[in-house]
Design an enzyme around this catalytic site. Structure first.
Site, PDB file in Angstrom:
ATOM      1  N   GLY A  72      17.512   2.212 -25.284  1.00 58.93           N
ATOM      2  CA  GLY A  72      18.992   2.164 -24.884  1.00 58.93           C
ATOM      3  C   GLY A  72      19.490   2.192 -26.241  1.00 58.93           C
ATOM      4  O   GLY A  72      19.253   1.885 -27.467  1.00 58.93           O
ATOM      5  N   GLY A 119      13.685   1.391 -22.063  1.00 62.88           N
ATOM      6  CA  GLY A 119      14.353   2.511 -21.535  1.00 62.88           C
ATOM      7  C   GLY A 119      14.054   3.891 -21.691  1.00 62.88           C
ATOM      8  O   GLY A 119      14.389   4.368 -20.484  1.00 62.88           O
ATOM      9  N   GLU A 142      12.087  -5.779 -26.177  1.00 64.48           N
ATOM     10  CA  GLU A 142      13.044  -6.568 -26.080  1.00 64.48           C
ATOM     11  C   GLU A 142      13.270  -7.867 -26.103  1.00 64.48           C
ATOM     12  O   GLU A 142      14.481  -8.104 -26.811  1.00 64.48           O
ATOM     13  CB  GLU A 142      13.402  -5.376 -24.276  1.00 64.48           C
ATOM     14  N   ASP A 150      13.408  -4.608 -19.041  1.00 68.20           N
ATOM     15  CA  ASP A 150      14.205  -3.682 -18.062  1.00 68.20           C
ATOM     16  C   ASP A 150      13.988  -2.660 -17.934  1.00 68.20           C
ATOM     17  O   ASP A 150      12.650  -2.482 -18.585  1.00 68.20           O
ATOM     18  CB  ASP A 150      15.601  -4.147 -18.392  1.00 68.20           C
TER      19      ASP A 150
END
Length: 390
Positions: A72, A119, A142, A150
């Site tokens: 991300g 991601g 993360e 995630d």
């Protein structure tokens, strides 16, 4: 919505049609192909179009430059910190897309070199075929910055053997190409120098026949051997320590193992764990444990709640402090709040796991004939009268 750190005319995703083969290239090489809202929207557009196209049989995804995708766009999240729900749309679209990548109806091949993290790795691991090289580096770091594992990884990592998933999620440990294949997070290892030839071979197949694609990849792939110092050779220690019920107990058990002969490698890992966000660690461990018993759809819905609550600083502003210290000021000295694990209470963590109002949950279609429904633009979030949960 948060602004992308891209110029309007920048071609951040390139789609190509080659007979029955479709190719998509993440094209932000200077930014290590980080995922912005524009990238997510274009990927979803291409993948839906190609799944519905009877002439498209094989989809290849790759990254331009020296990375596959670093995940991300952290700067996008940080820049939107003062604006209410500035990143809600990109988060919703990304998690919705993750479900469709996992359940895609056409044969997919990810050609993964360089960094594939967070991601970004969600565009690699779920593919029918994910091909890695000696330059591939995977991680889900993360938790260390006050976020959580995630993009479907609370599902994918929690289903790895033993407690390897908890280890990877909490420590952000890196895996190389051969380790990824051995761990089941990639399917084939091919030397980087063979990648251009492999891609040409796949395109020349002009077919999505899985057996034919597998045979073609295996013409270039090498047998995987794991070295003794690999973390995958430490499974018994990982299972012993990371099976504990709490982060505090995990660290205590890990410290005990560190004192034993031959376990010098644990010291650096412990140091990283103790520098990580206490809130991020506790949220991540709970999410991983829940992921063991959840479906993919349930995991993605849960991750959507967690991400929005974290970005809304429902219980802590650690994610913005973590991004600041890592990528903005780059002082690598975050000041967490709360500062220690014992100050992060269970009742506080409970708050970010609470369900949203039903129409404000991530909409994962449950019927095959409607599988591309549930888009952000058709959600309650686009209605000005909706009251988003705080």
């Amino acid at each position: 919505m948060a602004k992308d750190s891209v110029t309007p005319d920048e071609e951040v995703v390139i789609g190509e049609d080659m007979g029955k083969v479709r190719s998509v290239t993440l094209n932000r090489p200077r930014q290590l192909n980080v995922i912005s809202s524009k990238v997510v929207s274009l990927l979803a557009k291409y993948l839906e179009k190609w799944e519905k196209d009877d002439n498209a049989e094989l989809v290849i995804i790759k990254g331009a430059g020296r990375a596959f995708s670093a995940g991300g766009d952290l700067k996008m999240f940080y820049d939107g910190r003062e604006s209410e729900d500035s990143c809600l749309e990109v988060v919703y679209r990304m998690y919705w897309l993750c479900y469709h990548i996992h359940t895609y109806k056409k044969t997919q091949v990810a050609l993964v070199h360089g960094i594939s993290m967070g991601g970004g790795a969600s565009l690699m691991v779920p593919m029918k075929f994910s091909v890695v090289t000696e330059k591939t580096v995977f991680a889900t770091p993360e938790a260390s910055i006050g976020f959580h594992t995630d993009c479907g990884f609370s599902y994918m990592l929690s289903h790895l053997p033993g407690c390897l998933g908890e280890y990877l999620a909490l420590t952000g440990a890196r895996l190389g190409g051969m380790e990824l294949v051995a761990a089941g997070l990639a399917t084939h290892f091919v030397p980087l120098e063979k990648f251009p030839e492999l891609e040409k071979r796949l395109v020349s197949l002009n077919s999505g026949d899985e057996a034919a694609v597998k045979t073609a990849i295996e013409e270039f792939s090498k047998h995987v051997q794991i070295e003794e110092e690999s973390i995958l050779s430490k499974q018994s220690i990982i299972d012993e320590c990371f099976s504990k019920d709490s982060v505090e107990e995990i660290i205590k058990s890990f410290e005990a193992e560190a004192s034993k002969e031959g376990n010098a490698w644990i010291g650096a890992v412990l140091k990283g764990l103790k520098r990580s966000s206490p809130t991020g660690l506790k949220i991540t461990l709970r999410s991983m444990r829940e992921g063991r018993k959840q479906t993919l759809a349930d995991c993605l819905k849960k991750e959507f709640r967690l991400t929005m609550n974290i970005l809304r600083t429902t219980i802590s502003g650690d994610v913005y402090e973590g991004i600041r210290a890592l990528t903005i000021d780059k002082d690598n000295f975050p000041k967490w709040n709360p500062s220690t694990l014992d100050k992060v209470e269970k009742e506080t963590v409970d708050l970010v796991f609470q369900p949203f109002r039903e129409d404000l949950e991530l909409n994962i279609p449950d019927k095959e004939e409607c599988r591309w429904d549930g888009k952000y633009e058709n959600s309650a979030y686009t209605l000005k009268t909706s009251n988003e949960p705080k």
